[in-house]
Design a protein around this motif. Structure first.
Motif, mmCIF file in Angstrom:
data_model
loop_
_atom_site.group_PDB
_atom_site.id
_atom_site.type_symbol
_atom_site.label_atom_id
_atom_site.label_comp_id
_atom_site.label_asym_id
_atom_site.label_seq_id
_atom_site.Cartn_x
_atom_site.Cartn_y
_atom_site.Cartn_z
ATOM 1 N N VAL A 12 0.846 -1.194 0.000
ATOM 2 C CA VAL A 12 0.000 0.000 0.000
ATOM 3 C C VAL A 12 0.879 1.242 0.000
ATOM 4 C CG1 VAL A 12 -1.818 1.258 1.202
ATOM 5 C CG2 VAL A 12 -1.808 -1.242 1.246
ATOM 6 N N ALA A 13 0.745 2.045 -1.027
ATOM 7 C CA ALA A 13 1.590 3.237 -1.174
ATOM 8 C C ALA A 13 1.088 4.391 -0.318
ATOM 9 C CB ALA A 13 1.623 3.675 -2.634
ATOM 10 N N ILE A 14 2.012 5.193 0.168
ATOM 11 C CA ILE A 14 1.656 6.425 0.865
ATOM 12 C C ILE A 14 0.887 7.304 -0.120
ATOM 13 C CG2 ILE A 14 2.603 8.525 1.909
ATOM 14 C CD1 ILE A 14 4.947 6.726 2.894
ATOM 15 N N GLY A 15 -0.202 7.893 0.362
ATOM 16 C CA GLY A 15 -1.054 8.716 -0.497
ATOM 17 C C GLY A 15 -2.276 7.983 -1.019
ATOM 18 N N THR A 16 -2.354 6.668 -0.786
ATOM 19 C CA THR A 16 -3.494 5.878 -1.235
ATOM 20 C C THR A 16 -4.696 6.142 -0.337
ATOM 21 O OG1 THR A 16 -2.033 4.120 -2.023
ATOM 22 C CG2 THR A 16 -4.332 3.523 -1.648
ATOM 23 N N ARG A 17 -5.855 6.362 -0.944
ATOM 24 C CA ARG A 17 -7.090 6.503 -0.174
ATOM 25 C C ARG A 17 -7.563 5.101 0.196
ATOM 26 N NH1 ARG A 17 -8.696 10.981 0.584
ATOM 27 N NH2 ARG A 17 -9.217 12.814 -0.565
ATOM 28 N N VAL A 18 -7.948 4.923 1.458
ATOM 29 C CA VAL A 18 -8.344 3.608 1.948
ATOM 30 C C VAL A 18 -9.530 3.707 2.902
ATOM 31 C CG1 VAL A 18 -6.011 2.627 1.750
ATOM 32 C CG2 VAL A 18 -6.730 3.667 3.905
ATOM 33 N N THR A 19 -10.177 2.563 3.099
ATOM 34 C CA THR A 19 -11.188 2.400 4.130
ATOM 35 C C THR A 19 -10.744 1.251 5.008
ATOM 36 O OG1 THR A 19 -12.961 3.178 2.679
ATOM 37 C CG2 THR A 19 -13.623 1.886 4.603
ATOM 38 N N MET A 20 -10.701 1.489 6.315
ATOM 39 C CA MET A 20 -10.313 0.473 7.281
ATOM 40 C C MET A 20 -11.565 0.048 8.044
ATOM 41 S SD MET A 20 -7.048 0.380 6.710
ATOM 42 C CE MET A 20 -6.377 -0.599 8.040
ATOM 43 N N THR A 21 -11.813 -1.271 8.089
ATOM 44 C CA THR A 21 -12.968 -1.779 8.818
ATOM 45 C C THR A 21 -12.554 -2.945 9.694
ATOM 46 O OG1 THR A 21 -13.557 -3.213 6.975
ATOM 47 C CG2 THR A 21 -14.686 -1.100 7.087
ATOM 48 N N LYS A 22 -13.334 -3.146 10.731
ATOM 49 C CA LYS A 22 -13.121 -4.288 11.618
ATOM 50 C C LYS A 22 -14.493 -4.868 11.919
ATOM 51 C CE LYS A 22 -10.830 -5.663 15.885
ATOM 52 N NZ LYS A 22 -9.974 -5.180 16.986
ATOM 53 N N GLY A 23 -14.718 -6.082 11.466
ATOM 54 C CA GLY A 23 -16.010 -6.705 11.662
ATOM 55 C C GLY A 23 -17.123 -6.026 10.880
ATOM 56 N N GLY A 24 -16.776 -5.253 9.868
ATOM 57 C CA GLY A 24 -17.771 -4.586 9.040
ATOM 58 C C GLY A 24 -18.399 -3.358 9.671
ATOM 59 N N HIS A 25 -17.895 -2.923 10.816
ATOM 60 C CA HIS A 25 -18.503 -1.807 11.530
ATOM 61 C C HIS A 25 -17.551 -0.615 11.636
ATOM 62 C CE1 HIS A 25 -21.744 -4.460 12.686
ATOM 63 N NE2 HIS A 25 -20.845 -5.338 13.094
ATOM 64 N N ASN A 26 -18.132 0.565 11.784
ATOM 65 C CA ASN A 26 -17.393 1.800 12.035
ATOM 66 C C ASN A 26 -16.178 1.982 11.124
ATOM 67 O OD1 ASN A 26 -19.162 2.442 14.159
ATOM 68 N ND2 ASN A 26 -17.984 1.153 15.539
ATOM 69 N N THR A 31 -6.465 8.777 3.994
ATOM 70 C CA THR A 31 -5.318 8.615 3.110
ATOM 71 C C THR A 31 -4.152 8.061 3.915
ATOM 72 O OG1 THR A 31 -6.069 10.508 1.821
ATOM 73 C CG2 THR A 31 -3.774 9.845 1.531
ATOM 74 N N VAL A 32 -3.432 7.098 3.325
ATOM 75 C CA VAL A 32 -2.251 6.547 3.998
ATOM 76 C C VAL A 32 -1.228 7.677 4.112
ATOM 77 C CG1 VAL A 32 -0.399 4.839 3.909
ATOM 78 C CG2 VAL A 32 -2.696 4.219 3.136
ATOM 79 N N ASP A 33 -0.947 8.058 5.345
ATOM 80 C CA ASP A 33 -0.027 9.158 5.617
ATOM 81 C C ASP A 33 1.408 8.662 5.758
ATOM 82 O OD1 ASP A 33 0.466 11.943 6.268
ATOM 83 O OD2 ASP A 33 0.726 11.295 8.343
ATOM 84 N N ASP A 34 1.567 7.439 6.294
ATOM 85 C CA ASP A 34 2.884 6.839 6.461
ATOM 86 C C ASP A 34 2.698 5.359 6.760
ATOM 87 O OD1 ASP A 34 5.639 6.724 6.546
ATOM 88 O OD2 ASP A 34 5.854 7.957 8.338
ATOM 89 N N ARG A 35 3.764 4.595 6.641
ATOM 90 C CA ARG A 35 3.736 3.174 7.001
ATOM 91 C C ARG A 35 5.138 2.724 7.343
ATOM 92 N NH1 ARG A 35 5.931 0.161 3.050
ATOM 93 N NH2 ARG A 35 5.741 0.858 0.920
ATOM 94 N N THR A 36 5.209 1.627 8.102
ATOM 95 C CA THR A 36 6.516 1.053 8.403
ATOM 96 C C THR A 36 7.034 0.330 7.168
ATOM 97 O OG1 THR A 36 5.455 -0.923 9.298
ATOM 98 C CG2 THR A 36 6.053 0.816 10.870
ATOM 99 N N ALA A 37 8.347 0.140 7.111
ATOM 100 C CA ALA A 37 8.969 -0.514 5.954
ATOM 101 C C ALA A 37 8.442 -1.930 5.748
ATOM 102 C CB ALA A 37 10.482 -0.531 6.119
ATOM 103 N N ASP A 38 8.127 -2.621 6.846
ATOM 104 C CA ASP A 38 7.627 -3.993 6.711
ATOM 105 C C ASP A 38 6.125 -4.051 6.469
ATOM 106 O OD1 ASP A 38 6.566 -3.386 9.205
ATOM 107 O OD2 ASP A 38 7.625 -4.983 10.261
ATOM 108 N N GLY A 39 5.450 -2.913 6.484
ATOM 109 C CA GLY A 39 4.031 -2.855 6.179
ATOM 110 C C GLY A 39 3.110 -3.343 7.282
#
Length: 67
Positions: A12-26, A31-39
């Motif tokens: 997942v590249a920095i700057g990618t628009r994403v939706t994060m869900t857990k159990g389909g709720h909330n 936008t991905v602002d940063d990430r660790t090298a191992d992802g």
């Protein structure tokens, strides 16, 4: 890229628009602002300026785009 399973967020590249869900709720959308090298950790910045950390072991599912 479709949905990413936990442990594979390294593609997942920095700057990618994403939706994060857990159990389909909330969904957290932004936008991905940063990430660790191992992802294993992503920082997502919402449109309202809220920045949240997500770890692959926390059970969240990443979907590219804001849905």
């Amino acid at each position: 890229m479709d949905r990413e399973s936990p442990g594979t967020w390294a593609s997942v590249a920095i700057g990618t628009r994403v939706t994060m869900t857990k159990g389909g709720h909330n969904p957290f959308r932004g936008t991905v602002d940063d990430r660790t090298a191992d992802g294993t950790i992503l920082w997502i910045l919402s449109r309202t300026g809220i920045r949240k950390l997500f770890h692959t072991e926390d059970g969240f599912q990443l979907t590219p785009g804001e849905r």
